[in-house]
Design a protein around this motif. Sequence first.
Motif, short mmCIF file in Angstrom:
data_model
loop_
_atom_site.label_atom_id
_atom_site.label_comp_id
_atom_site.label_asym_id
_atom_site.label_seq_id
_atom_site.Cartn_x
_atom_site.Cartn_y
_atom_site.Cartn_z
N ASN A 1 0.96 -1.15 -0.03
CA ASN A 1 -0.16 0.14 -0.05
C ASN A 1 0.82 1.25 0.08
O ASN A 1 1.61 1.48 1.08
CB ASN A 1 -1.04 0.01 1.22
N ALA A 2 0.67 2.02 -1.03
CA ALA A 2 1.66 3.16 -1.07
C ALA A 2 0.98 4.41 -0.29
O ALA A 2 1.56 5.55 -0.39
CB ALA A 2 1.87 3.55 -2.67
N GLY A 3 -0.19 4.41 -0.03
CA GLY A 3 -0.88 5.08 0.69
C GLY A 3 -1.62 6.28 0.32
O GLY A 3 -2.38 7.21 0.91
N TRP A 4 -1.79 6.45 -1.21
CA TRP A 4 -2.73 7.54 -1.69
C TRP A 4 -4.47 6.95 -1.20
O TRP A 4 -4.53 5.87 -1.31
CB TRP A 4 -2.61 7.57 -3.33
N PRO A 5 -5.08 7.93 -0.98
CA PRO A 5 -4.99 9.56 -0.96
C PRO A 5 -4.62 9.89 0.50
O PRO A 5 -4.54 11.19 0.71
CB PRO A 5 -6.33 9.88 -1.30
N TYR A 6 -4.21 9.14 1.51
CA TYR A 6 -4.00 9.64 2.62
C TYR A 6 -2.53 10.25 2.90
O TYR A 6 -2.56 10.97 3.87
CB TYR A 6 -4.14 8.20 3.75
N VAL A 7 -1.76 9.94 2.19
CA VAL A 7 -0.39 10.53 2.47
C VAL A 7 0.02 10.86 1.00
O VAL A 7 -0.26 10.44 -0.20
CB VAL A 7 0.73 9.36 3.04
N TYR A 8 1.31 11.54 0.94
CA TYR A 8 2.03 11.68 -0.22
C TYR A 8 3.43 11.90 0.19
O TYR A 8 3.91 11.93 1.42
CB TYR A 8 1.68 13.02 -0.93
N TYR A 9 4.50 11.40 -0.71
CA TYR A 9 5.80 11.48 -0.15
C TYR A 9 6.46 12.90 -0.52
O TYR A 9 6.38 13.41 -1.77
CB TYR A 9 6.52 10.41 -1.22
N ASP A 10 6.96 13.47 0.35
CA ASP A 10 7.78 14.61 0.28
C ASP A 10 9.32 14.49 0.25
O ASP A 10 9.89 13.80 1.09
CB ASP A 10 7.52 15.24 1.69
N GLN A 11 9.86 14.65 -1.04
CA GLN A 11 11.22 14.40 -1.33
C GLN A 11 12.32 15.11 -0.51
O GLN A 11 13.62 14.87 -0.34
CB GLN A 11 11.45 14.41 -2.86
N GLY B 1 2.98 10.84 8.05
CA GLY B 1 2.00 9.67 7.75
C GLY B 1 2.13 8.44 8.36
O GLY B 1 3.24 8.26 8.90
N SER B 2 1.32 7.42 8.25
CA SER B 2 1.18 6.22 8.99
C SER B 2 2.46 5.39 8.40
O SER B 2 2.80 5.29 7.09
CB SER B 2 -0.13 5.41 8.82
N LYS B 3 3.24 4.52 9.49
CA LYS B 3 3.97 3.88 8.89
C LYS B 3 3.82 2.35 8.17
O LYS B 3 4.75 1.67 7.52
CB LYS B 3 4.84 2.98 9.94
N GLU B 4 2.72 2.31 7.89
CA GLU B 4 2.04 1.12 7.28
C GLU B 4 2.18 1.37 5.79
O GLU B 4 2.04 0.35 4.82
CB GLU B 4 0.46 0.74 7.61
N TYR B 5 2.42 2.70 5.24
CA TYR B 5 2.54 2.88 3.98
C TYR B 5 4.20 2.54 3.38
O TYR B 5 4.89 2.97 3.98
CB TYR B 5 2.04 4.26 3.77
N ILE B 6 4.17 2.00 2.19
CA ILE B 6 5.76 1.81 1.82
C ILE B 6 6.25 3.22 1.23
O ILE B 6 5.59 4.27 0.88
CB ILE B 6 5.59 0.93 0.53
N ASN B 7 7.48 3.07 1.27
CA ASN B 7 8.50 4.28 0.72
C ASN B 7 8.62 3.91 -0.56
O ASN B 7 8.97 2.82 -1.21
CB ASN B 7 9.59 4.64 1.71
N PRO B 8 9.01 4.82 -1.44
CA PRO B 8 9.54 4.77 -2.89
C PRO B 8 10.99 4.27 -2.86
O PRO B 8 11.81 4.64 -1.97
CB PRO B 8 9.35 6.30 -3.37
N ALA B 9 11.31 3.56 -4.10
CA ALA B 9 12.72 3.18 -4.20
C ALA B 9 13.55 4.45 -4.60
O ALA B 9 14.75 4.73 -4.42
CB ALA B 9 12.54 2.27 -5.33
N LEU B 10 12.81 5.24 -5.51
CA LEU B 10 13.43 6.57 -5.85
C LEU B 10 12.35 7.65 -5.85
O LEU B 10 11.14 7.40 -6.15
CB LEU B 10 14.04 6.26 -7.11
N ALA B 11 12.76 9.05 -5.50
CA ALA B 11 11.92 10.12 -5.59
C ALA B 11 12.43 11.08 -6.45
O ALA B 11 13.59 11.54 -6.44
CB ALA B 11 11.51 10.73 -4.06
N PHE B 12 11.50 11.64 -7.45
CA PHE B 12 11.67 12.69 -8.37
C PHE B 12 11.04 13.82 -8.24
O PHE B 12 10.16 13.93 -7.25
CB PHE B 12 11.63 12.05 -9.79
N PRO B 13 11.66 15.01 -8.65
CA PRO B 13 10.67 16.25 -8.62
C PRO B 13 9.12 16.18 -8.80
O PRO B 13 8.94 15.42 -9.75
CB PRO B 13 11.64 17.30 -9.35
#
Length: 430
Positions: free
Chosen positions: A279-289, A308-320
């Motif tokens: 679960n990547a978390g949309w719409p409850y979270v977004y990733y801030d690079q 956000g909750s720790k239940e959501y996975i983090n990306p392998a890479l984050a881009f602008p």
Amino acid sequence: MKTRLIIPLLTAGVFCSLYAFKNNPSDRSTDPPTTDANNAGLKLPAEFGALIVADSIGKARHIVVTKEGNLYVKLAKPVKEKGIIYLKDKNGDGRMDEHTGFGNYGGTGLYLKDNILYASSNDEVFSYKLNESDEVLDQNNPSKLITKLKKGRQHDTKSIVLDNSGNIYVNIGAYSNSCQEKDRTPGSPGIKGCPILDSAGGIWQFKANKLNQSYGDGVRYATGIRNVVGLDWNQQNNSLFVMQHGRDQLNGLWPDLYDEKQSALLPAECLYMLKKGDNAGWPYVYYDQYQKKNIQAPEYGGDGKKEGSKEYINPALAFPGHLAPNGLLFYTGNQFPEKYRNGAFIAFHGSWNRTPEKQEGFYVVFAPFKDGQPTGEWEIFADGFAGTDNVMSPRDAKHRPCGLAQGPDGSLYVTDDVKGTVYRILYKGK
């Protein structure tokens, strides 16, 4: 006399070779094609070159290359009732001189595996068997594999990829920006439980050889993913990777929490490695690079800082933010230098949501990988598609890269869905 006998024999040999080349297309030259003098307008690393192999074919989305070096291209909208274009290089000069087509439906997804071509509309997935010459056997009667998929006014494309175990993966984009009670309305709260996630906002897994499947036949493989256009299967760690389009309008919807600058840069466009059940978390979270963490969405009580909750996975890479990644390809060829082996190429299509900042994207980047994991900083690989450095609106861009494919010789192909251009990038060094 010996000399006189040898010369006619050599001449006859050359004549026979030329005759065979002219009359047997399979004997085309295998020498690399000549690249365009200006590299088709692209800015590339040293010792790389490019040429335009086809142009003005329609809004070209995803692309595949056959073992013969011919191309199938999916069009967003059919042209003259043809939504899949077949491009063939008949004389071996590297440029496609035969254009035909079939499939009277638009869409984005296209994939080739084990001599079967898979293609998607915005709510169905089809398959076509190819013959030994890589040509579709029955253009008018594809097998319908998947049907009745959810689509809305936004994020309706269905990108596809196959694994090595007979499964096909389909993106079903969320038909919403952030699952508000009133979509894209300032201050509107998020819907509790976000019912959209039942049938969209994730990746679904189906069987690649079963007919007329729909939700009841598939598996919701991963959820909490707003929308994916670019995806690929990583052969090194046997995993699915996807590029998510991040949410829009942080400032426009929540001006008390985000200024225009923050809204232009956030959230990150994320490359996720997905396992079943993620679960990547949309719409409850977004990733801030910048903070390097998932941030709780303002629709669900976030303030731009609350984690956000720790239940959501983090990306392998984050881009602008707001670059719009539409193509993903893991490079497995031998033509490019060793640093590119098994790394990821990503085609950024460019977006509209960086206003009032200058728009970004409109290029192909490279991210190095080893053993299926990123190993370093990403870099811009091919730039110049837009034709200008000052893109204030996506309409300013002459070309916008979308699909990526690898040729049998290791060349990289890139599609453009503005003018329907297909580029081929080659390495010219030793």
